[in-house]
Structure formats: C-alpha cells, structure tokens
Design an enzyme around this catalytic site. Sequence first.
Site, PDB file in Angstrom:
ATOM      1  N   LYS A 115     -88.285  41.116 -29.333  1.00  0.00           N
ATOM      2  CA  LYS A 115     -88.139  39.984 -30.266  1.00  0.00           C
ATOM      3  C   LYS A 115     -87.754  38.700 -29.524  1.00  0.00           C
ATOM      4  O   LYS A 115     -88.046  37.609 -29.992  1.00  0.00           O
ATOM      5  CB  LYS A 115     -87.135  40.326 -31.371  1.00  0.00           C
ATOM      6  CG  LYS A 115     -87.688  41.392 -32.314  1.00  0.00           C
ATOM      7  CD  LYS A 115     -87.194  41.285 -33.744  1.00  0.00           C
ATOM      8  CE  LYS A 115     -88.037  42.200 -34.631  1.00  0.00           C
ATOM      9  NZ  LYS A 115     -87.597  42.293 -36.001  1.00  0.00           N
ATOM     10  N   LYS A 197     -97.106  48.590 -32.088  1.00  0.00           N
ATOM     11  CA  LYS A 197     -96.886  49.151 -33.422  1.00  0.00           C
ATOM     12  C   LYS A 197     -97.389  48.178 -34.494  1.00  0.00           C
ATOM     13  O   LYS A 197     -97.394  46.967 -34.279  1.00  0.00           O
ATOM     14  CB  LYS A 197     -95.408  49.511 -33.634  1.00  0.00           C
ATOM     15  CG  LYS A 197     -94.492  48.349 -33.900  1.00  0.00           C
ATOM     16  CD  LYS A 197     -93.181  48.790 -34.560  1.00  0.00           C
ATOM     17  CE  LYS A 197     -92.407  47.555 -35.006  1.00  0.00           C
ATOM     18  NZ  LYS A 197     -91.364  47.765 -35.966  1.00  0.00           N
ATOM     19  N   LYS A 200     -95.226  43.815 -39.655  1.00  0.00           N
ATOM     20  CA  LYS A 200     -95.468  42.847 -40.727  1.00  0.00           C
ATOM     21  C   LYS A 200     -95.447  41.413 -40.208  1.00  0.00           C
ATOM     22  O   LYS A 200     -95.900  40.511 -40.892  1.00  0.00           O
ATOM     23  CB  LYS A 200     -94.504  43.051 -41.900  1.00  0.00           C
ATOM     24  CG  LYS A 200     -93.023  43.089 -41.594  1.00  0.00           C
ATOM     25  CD  LYS A 200     -92.227  43.140 -42.905  1.00  0.00           C
ATOM     26  CE  LYS A 200     -91.300  44.321 -43.042  1.00  0.00           C
ATOM     27  NZ  LYS A 200     -90.132  44.325 -42.170  1.00  0.00           N
TER      28      LYS A 200
HETATM   29  N1  AQP Z   1     -95.534  50.670 -37.327  1.00  0.00           N
HETATM   30  C1  AQP Z   1     -94.592  51.438 -37.870  1.00  0.00           C
HETATM   31  N2  AQP Z   1     -94.751  52.778 -37.941  1.00  0.00           N
HETATM   32  C2  AQP Z   1     -93.808  53.579 -38.504  1.00  0.00           C
HETATM   33  N3  AQP Z   1     -92.663  53.089 -39.041  1.00  0.00           N
HETATM   34  C3  AQP Z   1     -92.457  51.761 -38.994  1.00  0.00           C
HETATM   35  N4  AQP Z   1     -91.449  50.979 -39.433  1.00  0.00           N
HETATM   36  C4  AQP Z   1     -91.733  49.690 -39.137  1.00  0.00           C
HETATM   37  N5  AQP Z   1     -92.919  49.596 -38.536  1.00  0.00           N
HETATM   38  C5  AQP Z   1     -93.399  50.867 -38.418  1.00  0.00           C
HETATM   39  C6  AQP Z   1     -90.257  51.466 -40.111  1.00  0.00           C
HETATM   40  O1  AQP Z   1     -90.114  50.788 -41.346  1.00  0.00           O
HETATM   41  C7  AQP Z   1     -88.729  50.685 -41.668  1.00  0.00           C
HETATM   42  C8  AQP Z   1     -88.382  49.306 -42.106  1.00  0.00           C
HETATM   43  O2  AQP Z   1     -88.676  48.395 -41.044  1.00  0.00           O
HETATM   44  P1  AQP Z   1     -87.960  46.984 -40.979  1.00  0.00           P
HETATM   45  O3  AQP Z   1     -88.206  46.243 -42.203  1.00  0.00           O
HETATM   46  O4  AQP Z   1     -86.546  47.191 -40.609  1.00  0.00           O
HETATM   47  O5  AQP Z   1     -88.653  46.186 -39.843  1.00  0.00           O
HETATM   48  P2  AQP Z   1     -89.200  46.521 -38.467  1.00  0.00           P
HETATM   49  O6  AQP Z   1     -88.920  47.881 -37.957  1.00  0.00           O
HETATM   50  O7  AQP Z   1     -88.806  45.438 -37.552  1.00  0.00           O
HETATM   51  O8  AQP Z   1     -90.719  46.495 -38.906  1.00  0.00           O
HETATM   52  P3  AQP Z   1     -91.778  45.409 -38.747  1.00  0.00           P
HETATM   53  O9  AQP Z   1     -92.823  45.703 -39.774  1.00  0.00           O
HETATM   54  O10 AQP Z   1     -92.225  45.375 -37.330  1.00  0.00           O
HETATM   55  O11 AQP Z   1     -91.070  44.070 -39.148  1.00  0.00           O
HETATM   56  P4  AQP Z   1     -90.965  42.735 -38.339  1.00  0.00           P
HETATM   57  O12 AQP Z   1     -92.381  42.404 -37.999  1.00  0.00           O
HETATM   58  O13 AQP Z   1     -90.333  41.799 -39.323  1.00  0.00           O
HETATM   59  O14 AQP Z   1     -90.135  43.006 -37.145  1.00  0.00           O
HETATM   60  C9  AQP Z   1     -87.965  51.135 -40.425  1.00  0.00           C
HETATM   61  O15 AQP Z   1     -87.479  52.445 -40.629  1.00  0.00           O
HETATM   62  C10 AQP Z   1     -88.996  51.127 -39.347  1.00  0.00           C
HETATM   63  O16 AQP Z   1     -88.719  52.113 -38.351  1.00  0.00           O
END
Ligand code: AQP
Length: 332
Positions: A115, A197, A200
């Site tokens: 990040k 991965k 979002k």
């Molecule tokens: N690609 C993924 N595959 C499996 N699990 C995933 N999670 C996120 N991406 C994947 C799981 O979703 C839960 C909530 O995630 P979060 O909202 O805490 O954000 P994050 O992990 O930082 O996911 P993003 O989508 O990548 O968000 P941004 O882009 O905002 O950083 C968690 O349990 C996570 O493991």
Amino acid sequence: MAHKKTILSGIQPSGSPTLGNYVGALRNWSLLQQEDYECFYCVVNLHAITVKQDPEALRRRTMDTVALLLACGINPSTSTLFVQSHVTEHAELTWVLNCYTYMGELNRMTQFKDKSVKHADNINAGLYTYPVLMASDILLYQSHLVPVGADQKQHLEIARDIAIRFNNAHGDAFVIPDGYIPKAGGRVMSLQDPSQKMSKSDPNPNGYIAIMDDPADILKKFKRAVTDSEGSIHFDPQAKPGVSNLLAIYSVFANMTVPEAEAHFAGKGYGHLKTETAEAVIADLAPLQQTYNKLLAEEGYLREVIAKGAAQARARAAQTLADVYHKVGLDV
Ligand code: AQP
C-alpha cells in the site's frame, strides 16, 4: 453449558466489494453462521481511512456495505452486525496494543509495503499500525476463529503474537485466534494480471468482478480474462495462473473440487471455461443483487440493525477493555 466459540471478521467500505471479497470472506461468513458459533461481523471504517476517503462517499459506502452483508445472508437476529467506529473500544484497545507491538514486526508486513507503493503520497502512521487495529478488532471479542482471505494471513499471525505477548506479561486477557482461510478461493486473482490479487481498488475495472456488476459486464470481463496459449485446462497456479484462477472460481460456484472442475472441462477450450465460470457466478450473485437493491431503499431498517449491533458489540468489547485496563494499571 459450554460457551459457543466466537467468530469475528470485517470488511472495509473502501470501494465496490469484489468476487475476491465474496469468495475469500463474505460467503464463508454467512455459511459459518449456520454452524454453532457466535458471530460478530463489522464494517471496518476506521481501517478504510488509512487511505484517503471522501467523507460523504465513506458514509454512503458504509451503509451500502451493511446492506451488502445482509444481502450475503448475514442474519442480524443471530449475528452481531455493526460499524467499527460505533464501538470506541476498538480505538482504545489499539492504543494499548500499539505499546505491545514492535516496529520490527510492523516493518515486515507486506500489505504495508504494497500500500505504500500504491499510495506513495500518503504513507501515514495509520497505514503502518493497521495490523494493530485489526488485532484489536479480533481480540476485543475473544474471537476463536477469523474467516479471511489468504492476504490477511500475516495480519492474523501478528494478532496472535500480540495476544500471546500480552497474556505472558499480564495473565490471560485474550483468546488466541485461529484463521479460517478457504482452501479454494482464498486468494482470487485479478482477471487481467493473475499474479496480483483481485482488489476493489484496482484502477482497471476489467481486473475485478464487482459483486454488483450486471450479468453482461460479468460475462464480458470473464471473456476478456487473461489466460495462456497452451489451450489445455488444468490447475497449475505457477505455470498457468490465469486458467488456474478461473478453475478455482468455477469450482467454488459449481460446488465442485478443483480436480472435479478439471475433469468437467477435459477436452474443452478456454471459451467454455470462461463462459461457464461467468454463468455460474451470475446465477449465484443474482438473488444477492436483488436483495441488496431492495435493502438500499430501507435505510431505517439498516440503521436499526447497526444500532442494535453496536449495543451488542459494545457490551462484549467493554468487558475485554476493562480487563485490559485493569491488567495494565490504567483503571485508577
Ligand atoms: N482477492 C481476494 N481473494 C480472496 N479474499 C480476498 N479478500 C480481499 N481480496 C481478496 C478478503 O476480503 C475480506 C475483506 O477485505 P477488505 O475489505 O479488508 O480489504 P482488502 O483485503 O484490502 O481487499 P481489497 O479488495 O484489496 O481492498 P482494497 O483494494 O481497498 O485494499 C478480507 O478477509 C480479505 O482477506
């Protein structure tokens, strides 16, 4: 009678939730509810502000995420569904646990490194101590099990280390939590760059399927998914990351093991794999999308759910925080 074991997990209201969030976490939150656990599920808006957020958009997305969790099947009469900032104990415990976390540990966190590259203009201290806030989320509820995607494994390990360190110093204050990471779909990869991965915050919307994408977009995005030139459908994430990602997604939505999915596609081409995966995803998401759209119009109900959830969550969190304050000597 023995106490039920406790589950906690959270999702950030930081964008449109993806198929990765759904398969890695949300789907299992709903399934685990049907087992014998006491479940706490929260929208972690304090985590979301570790990257820049527009205040009005953050408010709206927080409520949208509440609606999404209900649409995913979280039952507010048996699970506690709440918004993290409504329970001030999360921030209070974080301060205490910051003092039980070493900078050397935080320096090793890969999410912070990733990040920091993505948000080079805003490498703030909150982004750095994000894992301590996550540890507090988990430990406040004496959670036994934390259903998350594989990307959160390192954060879960640091939560365990902090809990063990605190317990060793002061006597047992925290249950030591275990992760619950699904075998298939624990790390859903980007459709455009399967070495990354699915996320979002991906600037390329073709890389992710948003849970709320309409069927035509879902089909289009799967059809454009990056594969390889080999032409044979088998699971080998190193050599065939794109195809393996599609197979893993298909297996989850078709309710098959990965070898069963491989057998299903034996002799078929990538076009089949993409279309059938899209169709399985579209069919699964359709009822969820319908419920979500209905719930968006019921703001009064959503607010009732989170008010009740906050009261329930506070009751549990306050007990843990009081014990921690006592153990540390803050309760004069
Ligand atoms: N690609 C993924 N595959 C499996 N699990 C995933 N999670 C996120 N991406 C994947 C799981 O979703 C839960 C909530 O995630 P979060 O909202 O805490 O954000 P994050 O992990 O930082 O996911 P993003 O989508 O990548 O968000 P941004 O882009 O905002 O950083 C968690 O349990 C996570 O493991």
